[in-house]
Design a protein around this motif. Structure first.
Motif, mmCIF file in Angstrom:
data_model
loop_
_atom_site.group_PDB
_atom_site.id
_atom_site.type_symbol
_atom_site.label_atom_id
_atom_site.label_comp_id
_atom_site.label_asym_id
_atom_site.label_seq_id
_atom_site.Cartn_x
_atom_site.Cartn_y
_atom_site.Cartn_z
ATOM 1 N N THR A 38 0.557 -1.110 -0.125
ATOM 2 C CA THR A 38 -0.040 -0.134 0.228
ATOM 3 C C THR A 38 0.824 1.403 -0.040
ATOM 4 O OG1 THR A 38 -0.309 -0.347 2.314
ATOM 5 C CG2 THR A 38 -2.181 -0.860 1.060
ATOM 6 N N ASP A 39 2.084 1.250 0.275
ATOM 7 C CA ASP A 39 2.716 2.223 0.163
ATOM 8 C C ASP A 39 3.083 3.052 -1.045
ATOM 9 O OD1 ASP A 39 6.142 0.976 0.210
ATOM 10 O OD2 ASP A 39 4.430 -0.013 -0.427
ATOM 11 N N VAL A 40 2.874 2.000 -2.161
ATOM 12 C CA VAL A 40 2.765 2.596 -3.401
ATOM 13 C C VAL A 40 1.371 2.844 -4.136
ATOM 14 C CG1 VAL A 40 5.218 2.161 -4.176
ATOM 15 C CG2 VAL A 40 3.225 0.489 -4.542
ATOM 16 N N GLN A 41 0.248 2.622 -3.216
ATOM 17 C CA GLN A 41 -1.239 2.775 -3.779
ATOM 18 C C GLN A 41 -1.873 3.386 -2.463
ATOM 19 O OE1 GLN A 41 -2.954 -0.916 -4.626
ATOM 20 N NE2 GLN A 41 -0.995 -2.011 -5.127
ATOM 21 N N GLU A 42 -1.783 4.856 -2.483
ATOM 22 C CA GLU A 42 -2.098 5.720 -1.672
ATOM 23 C C GLU A 42 -3.625 5.405 -1.415
ATOM 24 O OE1 GLU A 42 -1.295 8.879 0.152
ATOM 25 O OE2 GLU A 42 0.701 7.729 0.150
ATOM 26 N N GLU A 43 -4.529 5.380 -2.487
ATOM 27 C CA GLU A 43 -5.929 5.311 -2.096
ATOM 28 C C GLU A 43 -6.282 3.965 -1.495
ATOM 29 O OE1 GLU A 43 -8.369 5.756 -5.581
ATOM 30 O OE2 GLU A 43 -7.183 7.148 -6.444
ATOM 31 N N LYS A 44 -5.642 2.991 -1.863
ATOM 32 C CA LYS A 44 -5.751 1.721 -0.829
ATOM 33 C C LYS A 44 -5.325 1.817 0.466
ATOM 34 C CE LYS A 44 -7.353 -1.999 -3.211
ATOM 35 N NZ LYS A 44 -6.548 -2.673 -4.389
ATOM 36 N N TYR A 45 -4.166 2.515 0.661
ATOM 37 C CA TYR A 45 -3.912 2.783 1.976
ATOM 38 C C TYR A 45 -4.760 3.414 2.890
ATOM 39 C CZ TYR A 45 -1.360 4.666 6.006
ATOM 40 O OH TYR A 45 -0.645 5.001 7.298
ATOM 41 N N HIS A 46 -5.522 4.496 2.241
ATOM 42 C CA HIS A 46 -6.623 4.988 3.186
ATOM 43 C C HIS A 46 -7.779 4.405 3.158
ATOM 44 C CE1 HIS A 46 -4.403 8.853 3.430
ATOM 45 N NE2 HIS A 46 -4.184 8.963 2.027
ATOM 46 N N PHE A 47 -8.084 3.544 2.241
ATOM 47 C CA PHE A 47 -9.119 2.649 2.454
ATOM 48 C C PHE A 47 -9.040 1.567 3.426
ATOM 49 C CE2 PHE A 47 -10.984 -1.878 1.450
ATOM 50 C CZ PHE A 47 -12.107 -1.504 1.556
ATOM 51 N N PHE A 48 -7.777 1.369 3.686
ATOM 52 C CA PHE A 48 -7.488 0.264 4.975
ATOM 53 C C PHE A 48 -7.637 1.031 5.980
ATOM 54 C CE2 PHE A 48 -5.002 -2.233 1.931
ATOM 55 C CZ PHE A 48 -5.938 -3.513 1.768
ATOM 56 N N ILE A 49 -6.920 2.200 6.161
ATOM 57 C CA ILE A 49 -7.185 2.947 7.444
ATOM 58 C C ILE A 49 -8.587 3.201 7.821
ATOM 59 C CG2 ILE A 49 -6.483 5.167 8.478
ATOM 60 C CD1 ILE A 49 -4.138 3.435 8.201
ATOM 61 N N HIS A 50 -9.403 3.833 6.843
ATOM 62 C CA HIS A 50 -10.889 3.932 7.199
ATOM 63 C C HIS A 50 -11.278 2.683 7.682
ATOM 64 C CE1 HIS A 50 -14.692 5.941 6.616
ATOM 65 N NE2 HIS A 50 -15.017 4.652 6.035
ATOM 66 N N ARG A 51 -10.880 1.650 7.194
ATOM 67 C CA ARG A 51 -11.775 0.429 7.847
ATOM 68 C C ARG A 51 -11.169 0.104 9.020
ATOM 69 N NH1 ARG A 51 -14.618 -3.076 4.062
ATOM 70 N NH2 ARG A 51 -14.973 -4.177 5.841
ATOM 71 N N MET A 52 -9.905 0.283 9.450
ATOM 72 C CA MET A 52 -9.378 0.242 10.800
ATOM 73 C C MET A 52 -9.975 1.103 11.746
ATOM 74 S SD MET A 52 -7.036 -2.177 10.609
ATOM 75 C CE MET A 52 -5.636 -3.019 9.916
ATOM 76 N N LYS A 53 -10.526 2.351 11.211
ATOM 77 C CA LYS A 53 -10.982 3.397 12.425
ATOM 78 C C LYS A 53 -12.370 2.855 12.639
ATOM 79 C CE LYS A 53 -8.565 7.416 11.219
ATOM 80 N NZ LYS A 53 -8.406 8.678 10.380
ATOM 81 N N GLN A 54 -12.941 2.488 11.732
ATOM 82 C CA GLN A 54 -14.497 1.718 11.806
ATOM 83 C C GLN A 54 -14.281 0.834 12.999
ATOM 84 O OE1 GLN A 54 -15.827 0.819 7.853
ATOM 85 N NE2 GLN A 54 -17.150 2.436 7.852
ATOM 86 N N ILE A 55 -13.322 -0.145 13.063
ATOM 87 C CA ILE A 55 -13.442 -1.209 13.935
ATOM 88 C C ILE A 55 -13.182 -0.557 15.399
ATOM 89 C CG2 ILE A 55 -11.828 -3.096 14.628
ATOM 90 C CD1 ILE A 55 -11.407 -3.440 11.437
ATOM 91 N N TRP A 56 -12.097 0.394 15.237
ATOM 92 C CA TRP A 56 -11.722 0.903 16.626
ATOM 93 C C TRP A 56 -13.020 1.691 17.179
ATOM 94 C CZ3 TRP A 56 -6.760 2.846 13.850
ATOM 95 C CH2 TRP A 56 -5.995 1.875 13.987
ATOM 96 N N VAL A 57 -13.827 2.403 16.350
ATOM 97 C CA VAL A 57 -15.126 2.987 16.768
ATOM 98 C C VAL A 57 -16.229 1.999 17.239
ATOM 99 C CG1 VAL A 57 -17.082 4.507 15.862
ATOM 100 C CG2 VAL A 57 -14.826 5.105 15.267
ATOM 101 N N GLN A 58 -16.325 1.081 16.516
ATOM 102 C CA GLN A 58 -17.108 -0.268 17.039
ATOM 103 C C GLN A 58 -16.805 -0.702 18.336
ATOM 104 O OE1 GLN A 58 -17.512 -3.115 13.983
ATOM 105 N NE2 GLN A 58 -18.247 -1.409 12.450
ATOM 106 N N LYS A 59 -15.398 -0.835 18.681
ATOM 107 C CA LYS A 59 -14.870 -1.347 19.686
ATOM 108 C C LYS A 59 -15.252 -0.433 20.925
ATOM 109 C CE LYS A 59 -11.344 -4.812 18.367
ATOM 110 N NZ LYS A 59 -12.001 -5.843 19.176
ATOM 111 N N ASN A 60 -15.136 0.873 20.871
ATOM 112 C CA ASN A 60 -15.264 1.809 21.784
ATOM 113 C C ASN A 60 -16.741 2.464 22.058
ATOM 114 O OD1 ASN A 60 -12.382 1.912 22.313
ATOM 115 N ND2 ASN A 60 -11.967 3.100 20.959
ATOM 116 N N ALA A 61 -17.567 1.893 21.129
ATOM 117 C CA ALA A 61 -18.851 2.410 21.293
ATOM 118 C C ALA A 61 -19.618 1.824 22.380
ATOM 119 C CB ALA A 61 -19.651 1.855 20.233
#
Ligand SMILES: [Zn+2]
Length: 61
Positions: A38-61
């Motif tokens: 993903t270091d050479v695929q910025e869009e994919k990287y942001h997609f993964f980060i977005h998914r990770m954040k959703q998980i953290w939000v769900q865990k802290n909800a």
């Protein structure tokens, strides 16, 4: 197919046997391989980060 032997990938949502755990969430081999590049695929990287954040939000909800 043995469901108990499989893990649900948080990225693609597929049940896979092979993969890794990140932040206690399962990521399958295919998605993990993509994350490695993903270091050479910025869009994919942001997609993964977005998914990770959703998980953290769900865990802290
Ligand atoms: Zn996957």
């Amino acid at each position: 197919m043995d469901e108990h032997a499989q893990n649900k990938c948080i990225i693609c949502g597929e049940h896979k046997l092979e993969g890794i755990y990140i932040v206690s969430e399962f990521i399958c081999d295919a998605c993990e391989a993509e994350m490695v590049h993903t270091d050479v695929q910025e869009e994919k990287y942001h997609f993964f980060i977005h998914r990770m954040k959703q998980i953290w939000v769900q865990k802290n909800a």
